[in-house]
Design a protein around this motif. Sequence first.
Motif, short mmCIF file in Angstrom:
data_model
loop_
_atom_site.label_atom_id
_atom_site.label_comp_id
_atom_site.label_asym_id
_atom_site.label_seq_id
_atom_site.Cartn_x
_atom_site.Cartn_y
_atom_site.Cartn_z
N ILE A 1 0.08 0.04 5.04
CA ILE A 1 -0.54 0.06 6.37
C ILE A 1 -2.05 0.10 6.12
O ILE A 1 -2.55 1.05 5.50
CB ILE A 1 -0.12 1.33 7.17
CG1 ILE A 1 1.41 1.48 7.23
CG2 ILE A 1 -0.76 1.32 8.55
CD1 ILE A 1 2.16 0.46 8.04
N ALA A 2 -2.76 -0.93 6.57
CA ALA A 2 -4.20 -1.01 6.28
C ALA A 2 -5.04 -0.54 7.46
O ALA A 2 -4.62 -0.64 8.62
CB ALA A 2 -4.57 -2.44 5.91
N PHE A 3 -6.23 -0.04 7.13
CA PHE A 3 -7.17 0.46 8.13
C PHE A 3 -8.50 -0.26 7.93
O PHE A 3 -9.09 -0.21 6.86
CB PHE A 3 -7.38 1.98 7.96
CG PHE A 3 -6.11 2.76 8.17
CD1 PHE A 3 -5.78 3.25 9.43
CD2 PHE A 3 -5.24 2.99 7.12
CE1 PHE A 3 -4.60 3.95 9.63
CE2 PHE A 3 -4.05 3.69 7.31
CZ PHE A 3 -3.73 4.17 8.56
N ARG B 1 1.83 -8.57 -0.41
CA ARG B 1 3.21 -8.88 0.01
C ARG B 1 3.81 -7.74 0.82
O ARG B 1 4.85 -7.90 1.45
CB ARG B 1 4.08 -9.11 -1.24
CG ARG B 1 3.68 -10.36 -1.99
CD ARG B 1 4.85 -10.89 -2.79
NE ARG B 1 4.44 -12.11 -3.48
CZ ARG B 1 4.29 -12.18 -4.79
NH1 ARG B 1 4.52 -11.13 -5.53
NH2 ARG B 1 3.92 -13.29 -5.35
N GLN B 2 3.17 -6.58 0.75
CA GLN B 2 3.75 -5.39 1.38
C GLN B 2 3.03 -4.97 2.66
O GLN B 2 3.43 -4.00 3.30
CB GLN B 2 3.74 -4.21 0.39
CG GLN B 2 4.67 -4.39 -0.80
CD GLN B 2 6.12 -4.44 -0.39
OE1 GLN B 2 6.53 -3.93 0.64
NE2 GLN B 2 6.94 -5.11 -1.20
N LEU B 3 1.96 -5.67 3.03
CA LEU B 3 1.19 -5.28 4.21
C LEU B 3 2.01 -5.47 5.48
O LEU B 3 2.46 -6.57 5.78
CB LEU B 3 -0.11 -6.08 4.28
CG LEU B 3 -1.05 -5.78 5.47
CD1 LEU B 3 -1.46 -4.31 5.50
CD2 LEU B 3 -2.30 -6.66 5.41
N LYS B 4 2.24 -4.38 6.20
CA LYS B 4 3.06 -4.42 7.42
C LYS B 4 2.21 -4.49 8.68
O LYS B 4 2.63 -5.03 9.68
CB LYS B 4 3.96 -3.17 7.51
CG LYS B 4 4.91 -3.00 6.33
CD LYS B 4 5.87 -4.17 6.22
CE LYS B 4 6.76 -4.05 5.00
NZ LYS B 4 7.29 -5.32 4.57
N CYS B 5 1.02 -3.90 8.62
CA CYS B 5 0.19 -3.85 9.83
C CYS B 5 -1.25 -3.47 9.47
O CYS B 5 -1.49 -2.78 8.49
CB CYS B 5 0.76 -2.81 10.79
SG CYS B 5 -0.18 -2.70 12.32
N ARG C 1 -0.79 -8.81 13.59
CA ARG C 1 -1.09 -8.43 14.96
C ARG C 1 -1.67 -7.01 14.90
O ARG C 1 -0.94 -6.04 14.78
CB ARG C 1 0.23 -8.44 15.73
CG ARG C 1 0.06 -8.32 17.20
CD ARG C 1 1.44 -8.14 17.81
NE ARG C 1 1.29 -7.79 19.20
CZ ARG C 1 1.65 -8.59 20.17
NH1 ARG C 1 2.19 -9.74 19.92
NH2 ARG C 1 1.49 -8.20 21.42
N PRO C 2 -2.99 -6.89 14.94
CA PRO C 2 -3.59 -5.57 14.75
C PRO C 2 -3.29 -4.59 15.88
O PRO C 2 -3.06 -5.00 17.02
CB PRO C 2 -5.09 -5.85 14.67
CG PRO C 2 -5.29 -7.21 15.19
CD PRO C 2 -3.99 -7.93 15.17
#
Length: 194
Positions: free
Chosen positions: A26-28, A104-108, A136-137
């Motif tokens: 989960i990225a910020f 490959r693992q980024l969900k959001c 979709r942020p």
Amino acid sequence: MIIKTVNLETVCGVTSRLPENDKPEIAFAGKSNVGKSSLINALMNRKAYARTSAQPGKTQTINFYNINDVLYYVDLPGYGYAKISPKEKEKWGRMVENYLRKSRQLKCVFLLVDIRHEPSANDRQMYEWITGNGYRPIIIATKLDKIKRSQMDKQVKLVRTGLGIGGDVTVIPFSAETKQGREEIWTLIEELAG
């Protein structure tokens, strides 16, 4: 979400290779000084694990925090800080874009904007970048405690208008001081991380 363990596992600079993680990420993202480290600390239930600073532009790397050994919080470098050379900004931009394209693992991606102000050109560009890469942020409107409760709806509308987004995009007002919005964000993270 009960946070049992937090571990800053990987720090990627401009020349580093991205880790091949096997857990959801989960990225910020957000501009310098928007309260990204404060949000991440609140979500980790830690006072000062992610470095907060009065000096903008402190995060110059992509930091991967292993949470409970089940997912990663990924802290992306802050953007829009004036005192950094255009060359440095370009390097950061490439680094972030590389991450958005290759993970490959980024969900959001949670995009943080300051609830007190209309989103900047940099905020809009970042929003377009995220959507352009197929994500979709979710918008986190930070610094909620700095406005009156009665102003919240008006300011959320300003954020929506400024980013050019409709009611289908989630906007969560958040305060690092009072932790308002944290439970809602945790619930979303749990859903996204499966």
